[in-house]
Design an enzyme around this catalytic site. Sequence first.
Site, PDB file in Angstrom:
ATOM      1  N   ASP A  65       1.278  -1.118   0.241  1.00 34.35           N
ATOM      2  CA  ASP A  65      -0.066   0.209   0.224  1.00 34.35           C
ATOM      3  C   ASP A  65       1.111   1.622   0.106  1.00 34.35           C
ATOM      4  O   ASP A  65       2.374   1.326   0.316  1.00 34.35           O
ATOM      5  CB  ASP A  65      -1.302   0.102   1.004  1.00 34.35           C
ATOM      6  CG  ASP A  65      -2.310   0.953   1.245  1.00 34.35           C
ATOM      7  OD1 ASP A  65      -3.106  -0.258   1.130  1.00 34.35           O
ATOM      8  OD2 ASP A  65      -1.967   2.035   0.785  1.00 34.35           O
ATOM      9  N   LYS A  92      -1.267   2.477   6.921  1.00 32.80           N
ATOM     10  CA  LYS A  92      -1.745   1.579   7.445  1.00 32.80           C
ATOM     11  C   LYS A  92      -1.275   0.092   7.338  1.00 32.80           C
ATOM     12  O   LYS A  92      -1.025  -0.529   8.239  1.00 32.80           O
ATOM     13  CB  LYS A  92      -2.425   1.484   5.778  1.00 32.80           C
ATOM     14  CG  LYS A  92      -3.896   1.100   5.764  1.00 32.80           C
ATOM     15  CD  LYS A  92      -4.706   1.214   4.869  1.00 32.80           C
ATOM     16  CE  LYS A  92      -6.141   1.758   4.904  1.00 32.80           C
ATOM     17  NZ  LYS A  92      -6.416   2.085   3.451  1.00 32.80           N
ATOM     18  N   THR A 103     -13.279  -3.341  -8.415  1.00 34.42           N
ATOM     19  CA  THR A 103     -14.790  -3.273  -9.300  1.00 34.42           C
ATOM     20  C   THR A 103     -14.331  -1.817 -10.113  1.00 34.42           C
ATOM     21  O   THR A 103     -14.258  -0.868  -9.710  1.00 34.42           O
ATOM     22  CB  THR A 103     -15.592  -3.017  -8.726  1.00 34.42           C
ATOM     23  OG1 THR A 103     -16.277  -4.044  -7.345  1.00 34.42           O
ATOM     24  CG2 THR A 103     -17.077  -3.174  -9.457  1.00 34.42           C
ATOM     25  N   LEU A 163     -16.722 -10.241  -1.313  1.00 37.43           N
ATOM     26  CA  LEU A 163     -17.335 -10.442  -0.411  1.00 37.43           C
ATOM     27  C   LEU A 163     -18.210  -9.450  -0.077  1.00 37.43           C
ATOM     28  O   LEU A 163     -18.039  -8.240  -0.648  1.00 37.43           O
ATOM     29  CB  LEU A 163     -16.212 -10.688   0.219  1.00 37.43           C
ATOM     30  CG  LEU A 163     -14.664  -8.980   0.083  1.00 37.43           C
ATOM     31  CD1 LEU A 163     -15.535  -7.725   1.161  1.00 37.43           C
ATOM     32  CD2 LEU A 163     -13.280  -9.178   0.622  1.00 37.43           C
ATOM     33  N   ASN A 191     -24.001  -6.243  -7.899  1.00 38.80           N
ATOM     34  CA  ASN A 191     -24.124  -5.543  -6.897  1.00 38.80           C
ATOM     35  C   ASN A 191     -25.738  -4.423  -7.424  1.00 38.80           C
ATOM     36  O   ASN A 191     -26.393  -3.574  -6.784  1.00 38.80           O
ATOM     37  CB  ASN A 191     -23.180  -4.569  -7.199  1.00 38.80           C
ATOM     38  CG  ASN A 191     -22.103  -5.166  -6.116  1.00 38.80           C
ATOM     39  OD1 ASN A 191     -22.671  -5.870  -4.827  1.00 38.80           O
ATOM     40  ND2 ASN A 191     -21.005  -4.115  -5.835  1.00 38.80           N
ATOM     41  N   GLY A 193     -26.494   1.654   1.016  1.00 37.25           N
ATOM     42  CA  GLY A 193     -25.303   2.449   0.986  1.00 37.25           C
ATOM     43  C   GLY A 193     -24.660   2.296   1.152  1.00 37.25           C
ATOM     44  O   GLY A 193     -24.012   1.078   0.412  1.00 37.25           O
ATOM     45  N   CYS A 253     -19.968  -0.125  -1.766  1.00 40.29           N
ATOM     46  CA  CYS A 253     -20.237  -0.517  -3.026  1.00 40.29           C
ATOM     47  C   CYS A 253     -21.966   0.192  -3.574  1.00 40.29           C
ATOM     48  O   CYS A 253     -21.514   0.338  -5.068  1.00 40.29           O
ATOM     49  CB  CYS A 253     -19.693  -1.811  -2.562  1.00 40.29           C
ATOM     50  SG  CYS A 253     -17.889  -3.109  -2.672  1.00 40.29           S
TER      51      CYS A 253
HETATM   52  N1  LIG Z   1     -15.851  -2.995   0.464  1.00 39.71           N
HETATM   53  C1  LIG Z   1     -16.469  -3.787   0.110  1.00 39.71           C
HETATM   54  O1  LIG Z   1     -17.150  -4.877   0.381  1.00 39.71           O
HETATM   55  C2  LIG Z   1     -16.038  -4.599  -1.454  1.00 39.71           C
HETATM   56  C3  LIG Z   1     -16.419  -6.007  -1.603  1.00 39.71           C
HETATM   57  C4  LIG Z   1     -16.164  -6.143  -3.234  1.00 39.71           C
HETATM   58  C5  LIG Z   1     -15.573  -5.410  -3.708  1.00 39.71           C
HETATM   59  N2  LIG Z   1     -14.823  -4.222  -3.914  1.00 39.71           N
HETATM   60  C6  LIG Z   1     -14.344  -3.341  -4.813  1.00 39.71           C
HETATM   61  O2  LIG Z   1     -12.845  -3.903  -4.077  1.00 39.71           O
HETATM   62  C7  LIG Z   1     -12.216  -2.812  -4.288  1.00 39.71           C
HETATM   63  C8  LIG Z   1     -11.478  -2.061  -3.018  1.00 39.71           C
HETATM   64  O3  LIG Z   1     -12.271  -1.602  -2.061  1.00 39.71           O
HETATM   65  P1  LIG Z   1     -12.003  -1.427  -0.800  1.00 39.71           P
HETATM   66  O4  LIG Z   1     -13.089  -1.840   0.464  1.00 39.71           O
HETATM   67  O5  LIG Z   1     -11.027  -3.088  -0.021  1.00 39.71           O
HETATM   68  O6  LIG Z   1     -11.849  -0.484  -0.514  1.00 39.71           O
HETATM   69  P2  LIG Z   1     -10.441   0.806   0.355  1.00 39.71           P
HETATM   70  O7  LIG Z   1     -10.523   2.438   0.064  1.00 39.71           O
HETATM   71  O8  LIG Z   1     -11.021   0.285   1.887  1.00 39.71           O
HETATM   72  O9  LIG Z   1      -9.101   0.114  -0.248  1.00 39.71           O
HETATM   73  C9  LIG Z   1      -8.046   0.613  -0.586  1.00 39.71           C
HETATM   74  C10 LIG Z   1      -6.599   0.349  -0.116  1.00 39.71           C
HETATM   75  O10 LIG Z   1      -5.688   1.018  -2.023  1.00 39.71           O
HETATM   76  C11 LIG Z   1      -4.749   1.581  -1.333  1.00 39.71           C
HETATM   77  N3  LIG Z   1      -4.125   2.276  -2.286  1.00 39.71           N
HETATM   78  C12 LIG Z   1      -4.355   3.642  -3.605  1.00 39.71           C
HETATM   79  N4  LIG Z   1      -4.070   3.436  -4.623  1.00 39.71           N
HETATM   80  C13 LIG Z   1      -2.972   2.916  -4.843  1.00 39.71           C
HETATM   81  C14 LIG Z   1      -1.870   2.747  -4.907  1.00 39.71           C
HETATM   82  N5  LIG Z   1      -1.569   3.771  -5.865  1.00 39.71           N
HETATM   83  N6  LIG Z   1      -0.817   1.689  -5.212  1.00 39.71           N
HETATM   84  C15 LIG Z   1      -1.044   1.149  -3.511  1.00 39.71           C
HETATM   85  N7  LIG Z   1      -2.265   1.624  -2.597  1.00 39.71           N
HETATM   86  C16 LIG Z   1      -2.636   2.343  -3.414  1.00 39.71           C
HETATM   87  C17 LIG Z   1      -5.260   3.221  -0.520  1.00 39.71           C
HETATM   88  O11 LIG Z   1      -4.319   3.604   0.437  1.00 39.71           O
HETATM   89  C18 LIG Z   1      -6.082   2.198   0.301  1.00 39.71           C
HETATM   90  O12 LIG Z   1      -5.300   1.670   1.062  1.00 39.71           O
HETATM   91  C19 LIG Z   1     -12.455  -1.299  -4.982  1.00 39.71           C
HETATM   92  O13 LIG Z   1     -12.866  -1.650  -6.581  1.00 39.71           O
HETATM   93  C20 LIG Z   1     -14.218  -2.157  -4.544  1.00 39.71           C
HETATM   94  O14 LIG Z   1     -15.287  -1.434  -5.236  1.00 39.71           O
HETATM   95  C21 LIG Z   1     -14.522  -3.488  -2.133  1.00 39.71           C
END
Ligand SMILES: NC(=O)c1ccc[n+]([C@@H]2O[C@H](COP(=O)([O-])OP(=O)(O)OC[C@H]3O[C@@H](n4cnc5c(N)ncnc54)[C@H](O)[C@@H]3O)[C@@H](O)[C@H]2O)c1
Length: 426
Positions: free
Chosen positions: A30, A35, A121, A151, A206, A255, A258
């Site tokens: 990250d 973090k 996504t 998830l 979704n 809400g 996602c």
């Molecule tokens: N949260 C969910 O329930 C869920 C479920 C299914 C899919 N998704 C998808 O998964 C993806 C991630 O979601 P999330 O909720 O984990 O996001 P999040 O915002 O919790 O985490 C994203 C992470 O990416 C890091 N990041 C950003 N730019 C970066 C870079 N250039 N290099 C390295 N790290 C970088 C950020 O610092 C952050 O820690 C999204 O596309 C989301 O739509 C999320």
Amino acid sequence: MKVTVIGTGFVGVVSAAIYASFGNEVIGLDIDENKIKLLEKGQVPFYEPNLQDLLLEQQAGGNLKFTTSYEEAIKEAEVIIIAVGTPSAPDETADLRYVFASAKSLAPYIKENAIVVIKSTVPPDTLEQTIAIIKEVTNTKFYGASLPEFLREGSAVHDTMNPDRIVIGAEDDFVFSKLEELHSSLKAPVVRCRIASAQMAKYTANSYLATRITFINEIANLCEKNGADINEVIQAIGYDKRIGPQYWYPGLGYGGSCFPKDVKELAAYSRSVGESGNLLNHVNEINKERIHRLLEKFAAEIGGFANKTVAVLGLSFKPNTDDMREAPSTKIIPYLSEQGATIRSYDPMAKYVALPTDHQEQFSTIQEACENVDVILSVIEWPEIVGFDFGTVKNNKEQFFIDCRNQFDAEKLKGQGYKYFGIGRG
Ligand SMILES: NC(=O)c1ccc[n+]([C@@H]2O[C@H](COP(=O)([O-])OP(=O)(O)OC[C@H]3O[C@@H](n4cnc5c(N)ncnc54)[C@H](O)[C@@H]3O)[C@@H](O)[C@H]2O)c1
């Protein structure tokens, strides 16, 4: 297998820990140093049930490491999984800048035959654009794939260990086989498909679930006009096998991190390809107005919120998470504040960061939050809130109980002296 997960948010940390638990050598990467410092110390930076123990176990076993260094994380990786955020841009399309930035950063270090997998996504065509960005920097041969994540926060570890299916979008047998091998510990059907189909599958799932929530809210509105009870209607339709009893949530609309952004993206996509009449545009608009519309209705029923003290119970976007992204409370509290109410809030895990002008205070117990209030607004169905005996906080004045998720026994609350209001209960 050597696996690197880029982005250690909800999806990234859960995926990294679980791939490590399958015996792979995993690095979580990250750009957020704080973090990574927490994760290196074995601390999950957010609340997700069962994740903390899994993380510690895998770190102790030596299978899971964290870093901010692209060079360290990428140079040996056979599978590179991009799991960075894809929030909504102001024009409601998915903001892909983090995906493209990660592609640019990984490109100089990618090794021969590595597979770059997008788990974030993202809309169709994103993988192709990502591959093009990497190819601008390197001549090394690599592959691309789409591996959408399904998830749910609050049960992310369970969902990832017990997925309904694994969807792999790719073009090469080598890629399908390698990613099937990565998931071979899981008992789940694998859907091998085109890259665009994998990307569409995630948005479709979704958007369908969001539409189902919107649909039942529209029916709930009609029930309020004619004395029907939406819970009884759901029970009645649920026996139809084509419809099913699960996943009906009449309430404040959808809400979270996602559904809103994914519906917005698919709606924006529909407009960009000449399908502006697409249903999802309407779903999006209905959902945006849902909370305000309900609050106005409740305000009319209780004689307005002005000068009332309101207990707001449940601040996160759903139970078992501290995620506040698009949580109903982030719209409800400013509305109540604007109306001149005093807010006493409670959540077992999440924190509401108040504006300086808000008359809002967060308490650490339900009892304290409900002390001498005029209105109890139950927003999110944390088990602790649903299981609480509100008879213990009833006072002698007229008190209103607003049940935003139809979780409570209306007759019991009325018997305790509350004026009860639910959703779609005419
Ligand atoms: N949260 C969910 O329930 C869920 C479920 C299914 C899919 N998704 C998808 O998964 C993806 C991630 O979601 P999330 O909720 O984990 O996001 P999040 O915002 O919790 O985490 C994203 C992470 O990416 C890091 N990041 C950003 N730019 C970066 C870079 N250039 N290099 C390295 N790290 C970088 C950020 O610092 C952050 O820690 C999204 O596309 C989301 O739509 C999320």
